[in-house]
Design a protein around this motif. Structure first.
Motif: not given
Length: 116
Positions: A42-43, A45-46, A49-50
């Protein structure tokens, strides 16, 4: 001699000197694999996402305006209008498009976040 393995010269040894791998040796342990936890995934993936680059979005918007202006210019040339009138109409159309698109803060995007 190959990588420090084998004979320096095969002469007189009764062999051709070809060095082979020993396939009989088996590793006792397999390399351990460290799997990522759900929190790490999750870290990552976040972090991946730019937000889109504003300059690229502006360039894309301007490019679309110029394409529409070129299409208008082509259609006016096919109608046989004089060059000065074509330039005036295209300039007015370009001003209208840039004025209307600069007021849009919400740029339409597709499912991947690209400008639609």
């Amino acid at each position: 001699m190959y990588n420090g393995i084998g004979l320096t010269t095969p002469r007189g040894s009764g062999t051709n000197g070809y060095v082979q791998r020993n396939w009989a040796s088996v590793r006792k342990t397999k390399d351990s694999v460290n799997y990522r936890t759900e929190e790490e995934i999750a870290k990552l993936d976040s972090a991946s996402n730019k937000q889109p680059n504003r300059e690229i979005l502006d360039h894309e918007r301007k490019r679309k305006i110029e394409v529409k202006c070129a299409e208008l210019e082509d259609s006016l040339e096919e109608q046989g209008l004089p060059r000065e009138e074509i330039a005036a109409r295209v300039a007015a159309f370009r001003a209208k498009l840039s004025e209307s698109s600069s007021g849009d803060k919400d740029v339409p995007k597709d499912e991947f976040g690209r400008v639609a």
